[in-house]
Motif scaffolding. Structure first.
Motif, PDB file in Angstrom:
ATOM      1  N   ALA B  43      -2.726  28.679 -36.846  1.00  0.00           N
ATOM      2  CA  ALA B  43      -3.744  29.709 -37.118  1.00  0.00           C
ATOM      3  C   ALA B  43      -3.959  30.582 -35.881  1.00  0.00           C
ATOM      4  N   GLU B 123     -16.729  42.964 -33.051  1.00  0.00           N
ATOM      5  CA  GLU B 123     -16.251  41.938 -33.996  1.00  0.00           C
ATOM      6  C   GLU B 123     -16.938  40.594 -33.744  1.00  0.00           C
ATOM      7  N   MET B 127     -19.653  38.735 -36.141  1.00  0.00           N
ATOM      8  CA  MET B 127     -19.386  37.354 -36.595  1.00  0.00           C
ATOM      9  C   MET B 127     -20.532  36.420 -36.203  1.00  0.00           C
ATOM     10  N   GLU B 132     -20.767  33.585 -39.006  1.00  0.00           N
ATOM     11  CA  GLU B 132     -19.374  33.156 -39.202  1.00  0.00           C
ATOM     12  C   GLU B 132     -18.949  32.203 -38.079  1.00  0.00           C
ATOM     13  N   THR B 135     -20.102  28.854 -39.015  1.00  0.00           N
ATOM     14  CA  THR B 135     -19.209  28.271 -40.035  1.00  0.00           C
ATOM     15  C   THR B 135     -18.013  27.622 -39.356  1.00  0.00           C
ATOM     16  N   LEU B 136     -17.412  28.330 -38.416  1.00  0.00           N
ATOM     17  CA  LEU B 136     -16.242  27.776 -37.716  1.00  0.00           C
ATOM     18  C   LEU B 136     -16.623  26.514 -36.949  1.00  0.00           C
ATOM     19  N   TYR B 139     -16.972  23.534 -39.223  1.00  0.00           N
ATOM     20  CA  TYR B 139     -15.671  22.989 -39.639  1.00  0.00           C
ATOM     21  C   TYR B 139     -14.843  22.499 -38.455  1.00  0.00           C
ATOM     22  N   LYS B 140     -15.521  22.356 -37.316  1.00  0.00           N
ATOM     23  CA  LYS B 140     -14.902  21.839 -36.086  1.00  0.00           C
ATOM     24  C   LYS B 140     -13.665  22.650 -35.674  1.00  0.00           C
ATOM     25  N   ILE B 141     -13.754  23.963 -35.895  1.00  0.00           N
ATOM     26  CA  ILE B 141     -12.675  24.851 -35.437  1.00  0.00           C
ATOM     27  C   ILE B 141     -13.108  25.405 -34.086  1.00  0.00           C
ATOM     28  N   TYR B 146      -9.334  29.434 -31.483  1.00  0.00           N
ATOM     29  CA  TYR B 146      -9.039  30.261 -32.650  1.00  0.00           C
ATOM     30  C   TYR B 146      -9.372  31.747 -32.446  1.00  0.00           C
ATOM     31  N   ARG B 151      -7.208  36.764 -28.227  1.00  0.00           N
ATOM     32  CA  ARG B 151      -7.640  38.081 -27.733  1.00  0.00           C
ATOM     33  C   ARG B 151      -7.376  38.223 -26.233  1.00  0.00           C
TER      34      ARG B 151
END
Lengths: 123, 262
Positions: B43, B123, B127, B132, B135-136, B139-141, B146, B151
């Motif tokens: 990802a 951005e 987020m 957002e 949310t990440l 979900y342990k992202i 990520y 960037r």
């Protein structure tokens, strides 16, 4: 949901990160679930192009992708529009054959929405 | 009255120092993640490819146009001034120092900061406000792996690549001016440049471009991350981020000039 990803990308993201699954493969898995419930037409849509019910279903499928044992859906009656959609949601959850426990947590005020449906209301 | 004033100054200083400390801790964390091979999941790699496309490829038409028009005029002026002050013998080193050491990386950094820095700041701020990022996290992202690493890496790659492109375009424009102003043929011009260019010049270009690339992404990301939870806070976040970014870019430029002088 992540707004600059499509629905299928949103769902596939969990497997790509946690299982290091290649993007194509993770998206095939996600697409398979969407196809099972005849929602493949939302796969390439962004969040703002979907209905509230479609977003909620995508969120449930995304939760299915995790290794957690249960899925908790909080205050579902503020997410979907009407009681009919809750019924549709129950049908879809059944057809997804989720191998996890799915529980709805809602406010006592919304108790009447669930009465008449086959679900346990725990106070 | 005096005590209040001292308290105010002390409070501001502590807050500023804490914020600087937080920024450097964040930068350190990002650096650690860059070195960790586990950060490079599929990802993340996809986001990296997209970021390189948006930051580098997307800007090329505008970039070449700017380099041709603006770069040609500036290099022309430098050559005319050098000739005016009878510095024809030094023209090779003047062009190399001006184009490769200073102008190409700095101008590229300004363009990337204006285009991609603002985009990244907005951005991340959007987020953040849209939850957002939460949310990440749920979900342990890892946000650094990520969102931030692709960037930062794309900033370094695009700034280095575009600085080299800019330098080539400016050197090409320089030849056109030299041809008309001094009737010098291409072979003589190329020899002049090759004799003038040193490893130090190329090293400086790479180091400066990389440093500009890191700050052009890191500061907007950090500023977006610190946005308060309301839509009205987004423009303030972008404004603050851009001011800090421009201060950082000028700081790097001044430091490099000082190193060059010493």
């Amino acid at each position: 949901m992540i707004y600059n990803l499509t629905i299928v990308e949103n769902i596939a993201l969990i497997k790509e990160v946690h299982e290091r699954m290649e993007i194509g493969e993770a998206q095939r898995v996600a697409m398979g679930y969407l196809r099972d419930i005849s929602l493949e037409h939302i796969a390439d849509k962004r969040v703002n192009e979907c209905t509230l019910l479609e977003i909620l279903i995508a969120m449930i499928i995304r939760a299915m992708m995790t290794r957690e044992a249960s899925i908790l859906i909080e205050v579902s009656h503020t997410i979907v529009d009407s009681v009919h959609e809750i019924e549709a949601l129950f049908t879809i959850i059944k057809s997804l054959q989720i191998q996890k426990s799915v529980q709805f947590l809602d406010l006592i005020d919304n108790q009447t929405y669930y009465e008449g449906y086959r679900c346990n209301i725990i106070k | 009255m005096l005590i209040r004033f001292i308290e105010y100054i002390g409070d501001k200083s502590i807050k500023r120092l804490l914020s600087v400390y937080e920024f450097f801790s964040f930068s350190y964390l990002c650096f650690v993640h860059i070195l960790n091979p586990a950060s490079y999941n599929p990802a993340m790699r996809m986001v990296l490819v997209k970021q390189i496309y948006f930051t580098t490829i997307g800007i090329i038409p505008l970039f070449i146009t700017m380099a041709l028009f603006f770069g040609s005029i500036v290099i022309g002026l430098v050559i005319i001034l050098a000739a005016h002050y009878s510095l024809q013998g030094e023209i090779g080193s003047i062009i190399v120092t001006f184009v490769i050491d200073e102008f190409a990386p700095f101008f590229t950094a300004l363009l990337i900061a204006l285009r991609s820095g603002t985009a990244v700041n907005t951005e991340i701020a959007v987020m953040n406000v849209n939850r957002e990022l939460n949310t990440l996290r749920e979900y342990k992202i890892d946000l650094i792996d990520y969102l931030f690493l692709p960037r930062i890496i794309s900033g370094v790659i695009s700034l280095t690549a575009l600085s080299i492109l800019f330098a080539f375009i400016m050197l090409g424009s320089g030849y056109i001016f030299i041809f008309f102003y001094m009737s010098m043929d291409f072979y003589a011009y190329a020899t002049l440049l090759i004799k003038a260019i040193e490893v130090y010049d190329l090293l400086l270009l790479f180091v400066k471009a990389a440093a500009f690339g890191v700050v052009s992404m890191l500061i907007p990301i950090y500023s977006g991350l610190k946005t308060e939870n309301s839509y009205s806070a987004i423009p303030i976040s972008v404004l603050n981020g851009m001011v800090k970014l421009f201060v950082a870019l000028f700081f790097i430029e001044v430091v490099s000039l000082l190193i060059h002088l010493l």
